[in-house]
Design an enzyme around this catalytic site. Sequence first.
Site, PDB file in Angstrom:
ATOM      1  N   HIS A  87     -16.009  -8.062   7.545  1.00 16.44           N
ATOM      2  CA  HIS A  87     -16.238  -7.003   6.557  1.00 16.44           C
ATOM      3  C   HIS A  87     -17.546  -6.244   6.816  1.00 16.44           C
ATOM      4  O   HIS A  87     -17.605  -5.025   6.678  1.00 16.44           O
ATOM      5  CB  HIS A  87     -16.234  -7.623   5.157  1.00 16.44           C
ATOM      6  CG  HIS A  87     -15.043  -8.501   4.931  1.00 16.44           C
ATOM      7  ND1 HIS A  87     -15.078  -9.867   5.116  1.00 16.44           N
ATOM      8  CD2 HIS A  87     -13.768  -8.194   4.619  1.00 16.44           C
ATOM      9  CE1 HIS A  87     -13.888 -10.367   4.887  1.00 16.44           C
ATOM     10  NE2 HIS A  87     -13.071  -9.374   4.591  1.00 16.44           N
ATOM     11  N   ALA A  88     -18.587  -7.008   7.195  1.00 20.63           N
ATOM     12  CA  ALA A  88     -19.869  -6.356   7.496  1.00 20.63           C
ATOM     13  C   ALA A  88     -19.708  -5.428   8.699  1.00 20.63           C
ATOM     14  O   ALA A  88     -20.215  -4.300   8.710  1.00 20.63           O
ATOM     15  CB  ALA A  88     -20.938  -7.403   7.776  1.00 20.63           C
TER      16      ALA A  88
ATOM     17  N   CYS B 178      -9.449  -3.023   1.868  1.00 21.54           N
ATOM     18  CA  CYS B 178      -9.801  -3.165   0.446  1.00 21.54           C
ATOM     19  C   CYS B 178     -11.220  -3.707   0.268  1.00 21.54           C
ATOM     20  O   CYS B 178     -12.010  -3.163  -0.518  1.00 21.54           O
ATOM     21  CB  CYS B 178      -8.793  -4.065  -0.256  1.00 21.54           C
ATOM     22  SG  CYS B 178      -8.395  -5.586   0.637  1.00 21.54           S
ATOM     23  N   ASN B 179     -11.564  -4.773   0.990  1.00 15.67           N
ATOM     24  CA  ASN B 179     -12.905  -5.342   0.846  1.00 15.67           C
ATOM     25  C   ASN B 179     -13.976  -4.362   1.314  1.00 15.67           C
ATOM     26  O   ASN B 179     -15.021  -4.213   0.671  1.00 15.67           O
ATOM     27  CB  ASN B 179     -13.009  -6.648   1.644  1.00 15.67           C
ATOM     28  CG  ASN B 179     -12.392  -7.810   0.887  1.00 15.67           C
ATOM     29  OD1 ASN B 179     -12.766  -8.084  -0.253  1.00 15.67           O
ATOM     30  ND2 ASN B 179     -11.433  -8.487   1.494  1.00 15.67           N
TER      31      ASN B 179
ATOM     32  N   GLY C 171      -5.953  -2.459   8.302  1.00  9.47           N
ATOM     33  CA  GLY C 171      -5.474  -3.520   9.188  1.00  9.47           C
ATOM     34  C   GLY C 171      -5.434  -3.108  10.648  1.00  9.47           C
ATOM     35  O   GLY C 171      -5.163  -3.928  11.530  1.00  9.47           O
TER      36      GLY C 171
ATOM     37  N   ILE D 236       0.839  -1.206   0.000  1.00 10.17           N
ATOM     38  CA  ILE D 236       0.000   0.000   0.000  1.00 10.17           C
ATOM     39  C   ILE D 236       0.872   1.252   0.000  1.00 10.17           C
ATOM     40  O   ILE D 236       0.628   2.196  -0.762  1.00 10.17           O
ATOM     41  CB  ILE D 236      -0.957  -0.012   1.212  1.00 10.17           C
ATOM     42  CG1 ILE D 236      -1.869  -1.264   1.177  1.00 10.17           C
ATOM     43  CG2 ILE D 236      -1.782   1.273   1.271  1.00 10.17           C
ATOM     44  CD1 ILE D 236      -2.729  -1.403  -0.056  1.00 10.17           C
TER      45      ILE D 236
ATOM     46  N   HIS E 183     -10.057  -9.921  -5.156  1.00 13.04           N
ATOM     47  CA  HIS E 183     -11.224 -10.484  -4.462  1.00 13.04           C
ATOM     48  C   HIS E 183     -12.428 -10.407  -5.403  1.00 13.04           C
ATOM     49  O   HIS E 183     -12.466  -9.567  -6.315  1.00 13.04           O
ATOM     50  CB  HIS E 183     -11.614  -9.651  -3.237  1.00 13.04           C
ATOM     51  CG  HIS E 183     -10.514  -9.330  -2.284  1.00 13.04           C
ATOM     52  ND1 HIS E 183      -9.867 -10.278  -1.523  1.00 13.04           N
ATOM     53  CD2 HIS E 183      -9.968  -8.136  -1.914  1.00 13.04           C
ATOM     54  CE1 HIS E 183      -8.987  -9.692  -0.736  1.00 13.04           C
ATOM     55  NE2 HIS E 183      -9.014  -8.391  -0.962  1.00 13.04           N
TER      56      HIS E 183
HETATM   57  P1  NAD Z   1       3.242  -4.711   3.561  1.00 11.35           P
HETATM   58  O1  NAD Z   1       3.786  -5.761   4.457  1.00 11.35           O
HETATM   59  O2  NAD Z   1       3.281  -4.927   2.091  1.00 11.35           O
HETATM   60  O3  NAD Z   1       3.969  -3.332   3.853  1.00 11.35           O
HETATM   61  C1  NAD Z   1       4.259  -2.879   5.136  1.00 11.35           C
HETATM   62  C2  NAD Z   1       5.567  -2.126   5.109  1.00 11.35           C
HETATM   63  O4  NAD Z   1       5.829  -1.632   6.411  1.00 11.35           O
HETATM   64  C3  NAD Z   1       6.766  -2.993   4.711  1.00 11.35           C
HETATM   65  O5  NAD Z   1       7.579  -2.258   3.836  1.00 11.35           O
HETATM   66  C4  NAD Z   1       7.472  -3.249   6.039  1.00 11.35           C
HETATM   67  O6  NAD Z   1       8.856  -3.441   5.875  1.00 11.35           O
HETATM   68  C5  NAD Z   1       7.182  -1.962   6.763  1.00 11.35           C
HETATM   69  N1  NAD Z   1       7.264  -2.066   8.221  1.00 11.35           N
HETATM   70  C6  NAD Z   1       7.172  -3.166   8.997  1.00 11.35           C
HETATM   71  N2  NAD Z   1       7.296  -2.829  10.299  1.00 11.35           N
HETATM   72  C7  NAD Z   1       7.486  -1.487  10.331  1.00 11.35           C
HETATM   73  C8  NAD Z   1       7.691  -0.579  11.369  1.00 11.35           C
HETATM   74  N3  NAD Z   1       7.729  -0.942  12.641  1.00 11.35           N
HETATM   75  N4  NAD Z   1       7.858   0.741  11.046  1.00 11.35           N
HETATM   76  C9  NAD Z   1       7.811   1.163   9.755  1.00 11.35           C
HETATM   77  N5  NAD Z   1       7.611   0.308   8.734  1.00 11.35           N
HETATM   78  C10 NAD Z   1       7.462  -0.987   9.009  1.00 11.35           C
HETATM   79  O7  NAD Z   1       1.758  -4.439   4.061  1.00 11.35           O
HETATM   80  P2  NAD Z   1       0.565  -3.843   3.200  1.00 11.35           P
HETATM   81  O8  NAD Z   1      -0.111  -4.953   2.488  1.00 11.35           O
HETATM   82  O9  NAD Z   1       1.029  -2.664   2.453  1.00 11.35           O
HETATM   83  O10 NAD Z   1      -0.435  -3.430   4.372  1.00 11.35           O
HETATM   84  C11 NAD Z   1      -0.301  -2.207   5.058  1.00 11.35           C
HETATM   85  C12 NAD Z   1      -1.634  -1.848   5.665  1.00 11.35           C
HETATM   86  O11 NAD Z   1      -2.589  -1.691   4.616  1.00 11.35           O
HETATM   87  C13 NAD Z   1      -2.224  -2.894   6.608  1.00 11.35           C
HETATM   88  O12 NAD Z   1      -2.979  -2.235   7.592  1.00 11.35           O
HETATM   89  C14 NAD Z   1      -3.145  -3.676   5.694  1.00 11.35           C
HETATM   90  O13 NAD Z   1      -4.177  -4.338   6.394  1.00 11.35           O
HETATM   91  C15 NAD Z   1      -3.691  -2.559   4.832  1.00 11.35           C
HETATM   92  N6  NAD Z   1      -4.206  -2.989   3.527  1.00 11.35           N
HETATM   93  C16 NAD Z   1      -3.556  -3.918   2.788  1.00 11.35           C
HETATM   94  C17 NAD Z   1      -4.084  -4.307   1.573  1.00 11.35           C
HETATM   95  C18 NAD Z   1      -3.432  -5.355   0.723  1.00 11.35           C
HETATM   96  O14 NAD Z   1      -4.126  -6.026  -0.021  1.00 11.35           O
HETATM   97  N7  NAD Z   1      -2.134  -5.542   0.788  1.00 11.35           N
HETATM   98  C19 NAD Z   1      -5.252  -3.719   1.091  1.00 11.35           C
HETATM   99  C20 NAD Z   1      -5.872  -2.720   1.863  1.00 11.35           C
HETATM  100  C21 NAD Z   1      -5.342  -2.369   3.083  1.00 11.35           C
END
Ligand code: NAD
Length: 339
Positions: free
Chosen positions: A194-195, A140-141, A110, A13, A220
């Site tokens: 999700h709901a 996302c969902n 998250g 993200i 999804h």
């Molecule tokens: P990711 O693991 O791809 O990215 C997280 C990043 O944060 C990584 O680069 C990691 O190295 C870094 N990181 C880890 N610990 C850290 C710390 N203590 N300080 C700073 N950086 C740190 O995760 P993501 O998929 O990008 O998810 C990030 C957020 O977005 C979560 O809350 C997730 O639920 C939400 N999200 C993810 C998606 C998806 O499909 N991937 C979709 C929507 C929302």
Amino acid sequence: MKVRVGVNGYGTIGKRVAWAVSQQPDMELVGVVKTKPNWETLSAVKRGLRIYTLRENMREFHARGIEVHGTLEDLLNSVDVVVDATPGDVGATYRKVYENFARKAIFQGGEEPNVAEVSFNALVNYDEALGKNYVRVVSCNTTGLLRVIYAISKLGKIKSVRGFIVRRAADLKEVKKGPVEGIVLDPPKPPSHHALDVNTVIKDLNIVTYAVVVPTTLAHIHTLQFMLERPVTSDEVLDALSNTPRILLVNGSLLKSTAELRELARDLGRPQGDIFENIVWSDSVLVRGSEVMLTYAVHQEAIVVPENIDAIRAMTRLKEKAEESIKITDESLGIKRWL
Ligand code: NAD
């Protein structure tokens, strides 16, 4: 004056939000925080971004010959807003840090809803985020659900929503996640979260979702059933969907899988093959009196990106109205202009 933005967590993200910020006429991307000098750091370096890290990790970056611009604290000193895109539940551990620096912060789906003052979707509750210091962009969902619920709500009062969600198991890079085989009920006993998450944004909506996880990384799929207070026609439903920002209609005779959809986005030069819109199959729209059913796809890695941009505009009051912000975001990211 442009709003200065930093991104903490340059993963799936974070890297997309950083790119999207750099495309906005009224925002400046100051830099991104990486904790590890890994391949994603290499991508940030190659893209010419300013890298920041945690104080204790500086030496590791220097040992790898990666130039670091400063610490997280240095970044916080140079921005108006930080977008926290660290892994789920890690963002909450930073809330105090952002508070100490008196910086506005956006958290991702998250995190628990109580990490922020408001859970956000640009179409549904932009106004509630105006001037706020802490906003959570829902997952996302949930983003996919809220956009379609918003579109259908334009036809009249929604009595209930029932949804079945087929979730991707992992993102492409997540080599340690699964399942790699089998279909997992998530959870066995409904409702899926999700709901409940939709209810953090639309408090009084009668909604139940079931979810399963399947071995795919592409997207999804959701199938929803709406019960409305009045009978509607298919044309009304299709018009409501196609007139809603960030919803695109496709025909099942053109493509009928998430694989073809993602490939098409790559063929048409979408950045990283990203799809920021809900992709609704027009032929899936089934209307019987006041009952509406439909199916759509959600590209999990991309769909929340425009919402993060609009959250920045709402919190900093760059734009007072949702439609003004959405227009700028969507034009800058080519939303609904590629298909
Ligand atoms: P990711 O693991 O791809 O990215 C997280 C990043 O944060 C990584 O680069 C990691 O190295 C870094 N990181 C880890 N610990 C850290 C710390 N203590 N300080 C700073 N950086 C740190 O995760 P993501 O998929 O990008 O998810 C990030 C957020 O977005 C979560 O809350 C997730 O639920 C939400 N999200 C993810 C998606 C998806 O499909 N991937 C979709 C929507 C929302």
